[in-house]
Write a protein that holds these residues in place. Structure first.
Motif, PDB file in Angstrom:
ATOM      1  N   THR A   5      50.446  45.458  90.581  1.00 49.05           N
ATOM      2  CA  THR A   5      49.574  46.288  91.409  1.00 49.05           C
ATOM      3  C   THR A   5      50.316  47.535  91.868  1.00 49.05           C
ATOM      4  O   THR A   5      51.479  47.458  92.283  1.00 49.05           O
ATOM      5  N   LYS A  64      50.687  39.591  87.702  1.00 48.67           N
ATOM      6  CA  LYS A  64      49.722  40.582  88.181  1.00 48.67           C
ATOM      7  C   LYS A  64      50.528  41.741  88.750  1.00 48.67           C
ATOM      8  O   LYS A  64      51.373  41.538  89.619  1.00 48.67           O
ATOM      9  N   HIS A 109      46.778  42.654  84.777  1.00 49.58           N
ATOM     10  CA  HIS A 109      47.276  41.308  84.493  1.00 49.58           C
ATOM     11  C   HIS A 109      47.877  41.343  83.098  1.00 49.58           C
ATOM     12  O   HIS A 109      47.283  41.899  82.181  1.00 49.58           O
ATOM     13  N   SER A 160      45.166  50.127  91.718  1.00 51.39           N
ATOM     14  CA  SER A 160      45.165  49.714  90.310  1.00 51.39           C
ATOM     15  C   SER A 160      45.830  48.355  90.148  1.00 51.39           C
ATOM     16  O   SER A 160      46.921  48.121  90.662  1.00 51.39           O
ATOM     17  N   ILE A 161      45.157  47.465  89.423  1.00 45.21           N
ATOM     18  CA  ILE A 161      45.666  46.111  89.186  1.00 45.21           C
ATOM     19  C   ILE A 161      45.614  45.830  87.683  1.00 45.21           C
ATOM     20  O   ILE A 161      44.608  46.092  87.031  1.00 45.21           O
TER      21      ILE A 161
END
Length: 121
Positions: A67, A65, A74, A71-72
């Motif tokens: 970050t 993940k 995967h 904003s994230i």
């Protein structure tokens, strides 16, 4: 003479251009590089144990993940996909997952470490 060699080595080390930051994370750990945060959500390794012959060689894979601010993202690195990506103005590369699988049995997830390099673009 010994001190001259050591001093020369140290000066050479500091004069080299920095190509990226190394980051080593265990499963569940979070690492930071400036304004970027990476979490090693899941680490897997299906590579053939050393000293054996396998029909399928397998691969290491890291599900992470990433970050930056609000904003994230995967993503998975390794496996049948790519081992590096560009995200949030950083190049993120999976170098390896250690330790390598062993003949004696499966390496427990809590012992695995993902080795990444991060380079600000």
């Amino acid at each position: 003479m010994k001190y001259l060699v050591i001093l020369s080595s140290v000066l050479l080390l500091f004069s080299c251009k920095k190509t990226g930051e190394n980051l080593v994370l265990k499963q569940g750990q979070v690492g930071e590089n400036g304004d970027l945060t990476i979490e090693a959500v899941e680490l897997s390794d299906s590579r053939c144990p050393k000293g054996t012959n396998c029909i399928w060689e397998g691969y290491p894979e890291a599900y992470i993940k990433v970050t930056k601010g609000d904003s994230i993202n995967h993503l998975s690195l390794g496996g049948y996909t790519t081992y590096d990506t560009i995200m949030f103005d950083y190049q993120i590369a999976l170098i390896d997952i250690t330790p390598n699988p062993e003949i004696e049995g499966e390496v427990k997830a809590y012992k695995r470490k993902a080795h990444f390099t991060l380079k600000k673009l």
